[in-house]
Design a protein around this motif. Structure first.
Motif, PDB file in Angstrom:
ATOM      1  N   THR A   3       1.377 -12.607   2.326  1.00 16.87           N
ATOM      2  CA  THR A   3       0.496 -13.687   2.771  1.00 16.87           C
ATOM      3  C   THR A   3       1.013 -15.010   2.228  1.00 16.87           C
ATOM      4  OG1 THR A   3      -1.397 -12.164   2.701  1.00 16.87           O
ATOM      5  CG2 THR A   3      -1.877 -14.522   2.825  1.00 16.87           C
ATOM      6  N   VAL A  31       3.603  -6.725   7.301  1.00 12.49           N
ATOM      7  CA  VAL A  31       2.768  -7.724   7.972  1.00 12.49           C
ATOM      8  C   VAL A  31       2.968  -9.051   7.261  1.00 12.49           C
ATOM      9  CG1 VAL A  31       0.426  -8.445   8.569  1.00 12.49           C
ATOM     10  CG2 VAL A  31       1.050  -6.023   8.685  1.00 12.49           C
ATOM     11  N   ASP A  41       0.862  -1.181   0.000  1.00 13.71           N
ATOM     12  CA  ASP A  41       0.000   0.000   0.000  1.00 13.71           C
ATOM     13  C   ASP A  41       0.899   1.231   0.000  1.00 13.71           C
ATOM     14  OD1 ASP A  41      -1.629   2.198   0.741  1.00 13.71           O
ATOM     15  OD2 ASP A  41      -3.054   0.871   1.721  1.00 13.71           O
ATOM     16  N   SER A  78      -0.129   4.116   2.727  1.00 16.15           N
ATOM     17  CA  SER A  78       0.228   3.882   4.133  1.00 16.15           C
ATOM     18  C   SER A  78       1.667   3.415   4.287  1.00 16.15           C
ATOM     19  CB  SER A  78      -0.706   2.841   4.743  1.00 16.15           C
ATOM     20  OG  SER A  78      -0.498   1.567   4.150  1.00 16.15           O
ATOM     21  N   SER A  81      -3.277  -4.577  10.767  1.00 13.66           N
ATOM     22  CA  SER A  81      -3.211  -3.444   9.829  1.00 13.66           C
ATOM     23  C   SER A  81      -3.068  -2.120  10.562  1.00 13.66           C
ATOM     24  CB  SER A  81      -4.474  -3.422   8.953  1.00 13.66           C
ATOM     25  OG  SER A  81      -4.530  -4.557   8.115  1.00 13.66           O
ATOM     26  N   LYS A  82      -3.819  -1.968  11.638  1.00 17.01           N
ATOM     27  CA  LYS A  82      -3.753  -0.724  12.413  1.00 17.01           C
ATOM     28  C   LYS A  82      -2.370  -0.539  13.030  1.00 17.01           C
ATOM     29  CE  LYS A  82      -5.993   1.727  16.255  1.00 17.01           C
ATOM     30  NZ  LYS A  82      -7.061   1.671  17.287  1.00 17.01           N
ATOM     31  N   ALA A 137       0.459  -1.883  11.996  1.00 13.42           N
ATOM     32  CA  ALA A 137       1.442  -1.648  10.934  1.00 13.42           C
ATOM     33  C   ALA A 137       1.380  -0.205  10.446  1.00 13.42           C
ATOM     34  CB  ALA A 137       1.199  -2.606   9.779  1.00 13.42           C
ATOM     35  N   ALA A 138       0.165   0.325  10.284  1.00 15.50           N
ATOM     36  CA  ALA A 138       0.015   1.712   9.839  1.00 15.50           C
ATOM     37  C   ALA A 138       0.590   2.682  10.867  1.00 15.50           C
ATOM     38  CB  ALA A 138      -1.461   2.019   9.589  1.00 15.50           C
ATOM     39  N   THR A 181       2.196  -6.190   2.891  1.00  9.40           N
ATOM     40  CA  THR A 181       1.647  -7.416   3.473  1.00  9.40           C
ATOM     41  C   THR A 181       2.051  -8.597   2.618  1.00  9.40           C
ATOM     42  OG1 THR A 181      -0.282  -6.220   4.338  1.00  9.40           O
ATOM     43  CG2 THR A 181      -0.444  -8.617   4.211  1.00  9.40           C
ATOM     44  N   VAL A 205       2.654   0.397   3.958  1.00  6.98           N
ATOM     45  CA  VAL A 205       2.604  -0.890   4.650  1.00  6.98           C
ATOM     46  C   VAL A 205       2.569  -2.001   3.602  1.00  6.98           C
ATOM     47  CG1 VAL A 205       1.211  -2.420   6.096  1.00  6.98           C
ATOM     48  CG2 VAL A 205       1.451   0.003   6.698  1.00  6.98           C
ATOM     49  N   ALA A 228      -6.878  -9.352  11.578  1.00  7.39           N
ATOM     50  CA  ALA A 228      -6.422  -8.615  10.397  1.00  7.39           C
ATOM     51  C   ALA A 228      -6.467  -7.112  10.633  1.00  7.39           C
ATOM     52  CB  ALA A 228      -7.267  -8.992   9.186  1.00  7.39           C
ATOM     53  N   ALA A 229      -7.559  -6.641  11.226  1.00 12.25           N
ATOM     54  CA  ALA A 229      -7.697  -5.202  11.467  1.00 12.25           C
ATOM     55  C   ALA A 229      -6.669  -4.702  12.475  1.00 12.25           C
ATOM     56  CB  ALA A 229      -9.113  -4.884  11.944  1.00 12.25           C
TER      57      ALA A 229
END
Length: 263
Positions: free
Chosen positions: A20, A54, A11, A14, A196-197, A199-200, A18, A16, A192-193
């Motif tokens: 997976t 992440v 992203d 941000s 993400s939070k 990491a941001a 990821t 960030v 997940a949320a």
């Protein structure tokens, strides 16, 4: 580059990234091809200027370690496990530890064998409450690898480390948090949320300082106090000449939130 065994998302707003692990039918267990893809993806993350990463797994598990189907068990031609570790697992663990940005493991479901230690090689570990960590090596006559014999005693003490390694028993996410093995256990629906939070948030912090903190904390495990004091001095000297230090001080003086740039 397109991947089959992993997914990579960066992203740019941000900053960030990821990654997976994406072999859900095999609980995201490792093959040589997956190692190669992951190594390439980590290179892309570094080149992209991302300021937080992440690492998570697709499906119902984080990572079940080595895929035994990727090994040769033919008598007289069995896979040399030392060679496999030297070529793939050890470089991966070293690279994760050395990444100059914060790395968050978001553990969903089972993290077993090298998969458990892959998570522990990340800087912060978040785990769904239904997740578990298993040092499964003893169940097939092996010793914990991928840093397991280093991470476990440091984080939970020798008694618990030996217990986990010798029995191969499951350790729940909540007990792992209580023991200090991981940073935080969260509700499954919030994993997940939460990752993400976090990491941001970390992507907005002074990235060079975070990298230096990682270096210093890990060096402290094997250095004397005198050596550690010298390392702290040297790192502080370097950071004292950075943009983010100047910005942090100026923001403090002006009573405003700092705008760090990671340099």
């Amino acid at each position: 580059m397109s991947y089959e065994a992993i997914r990579l998302d960066i992203d740019t707003s941000s900053r960030v990234a990821t990654i997976t692990l994406n072999r859900p039918d095999k609980l995201n267990s490792f093959t040589r091809a997956m190692h190669q893809e992951l190594n390439d993806a980590l290179g892309q993350v570094e080149a992209s200027g991302a300021r937080a990463l992440v690492l998570t797994g697709a499906g119902r598990g984080f990572c079940a370690g080595q895929d035994l189907a990727d090994l040769d068990f033919t008598p007289g031609a069995m896979t040399d496990l030392g060679e496999l570790i030297d070529a793939h697992f050890n470089p991966l663990i070293r690279r994760l530890q050395a990444l100059p940005l914060p790395v968050i493991a978001a553990v969903n479901g089972t993290a077993a064998g090298a998969g458990a230690n892959l998570a522990l090689a990340c800087d912060l570990v978040l785990a769904a409450r239904s997740a578990n960590f298993i040092q499964a090596f003893v169940k097939i006559g092996l010793v914990p690898d991928s840093g397991g014999t280093w991470f476990l005693p440091q984080r939970v003490g020798m008694a618990r480390a030996l217990g986990l390694a010798i029995t191969g028993d499951k350790l729940s996410a909540e007990k792992a948090e209580n023991w200090g093995l991981i940073w935080q256990a969260v509700d499954d629906t919030e994993l997940a949320a939460t990752a993400s939070k976090l990491a941001a948030q970390l992507a907005q912090q002074p990235t060079r300082a975070i990298a230096a903190i990682k270096q210093a904390m890990r060096a402290g495990a094997t250095q004397t106090l005198d050596q550690q004091l010298d390392l702290e001095r040297d790192l502080q000297r370097q950071l004292g000449a950075s943009h983010d230090y100047a910005e942090g001080v100026q923001a403090f003086v002006e009573k405003r939130a700092p705008r760090f740039e990671g340099r």
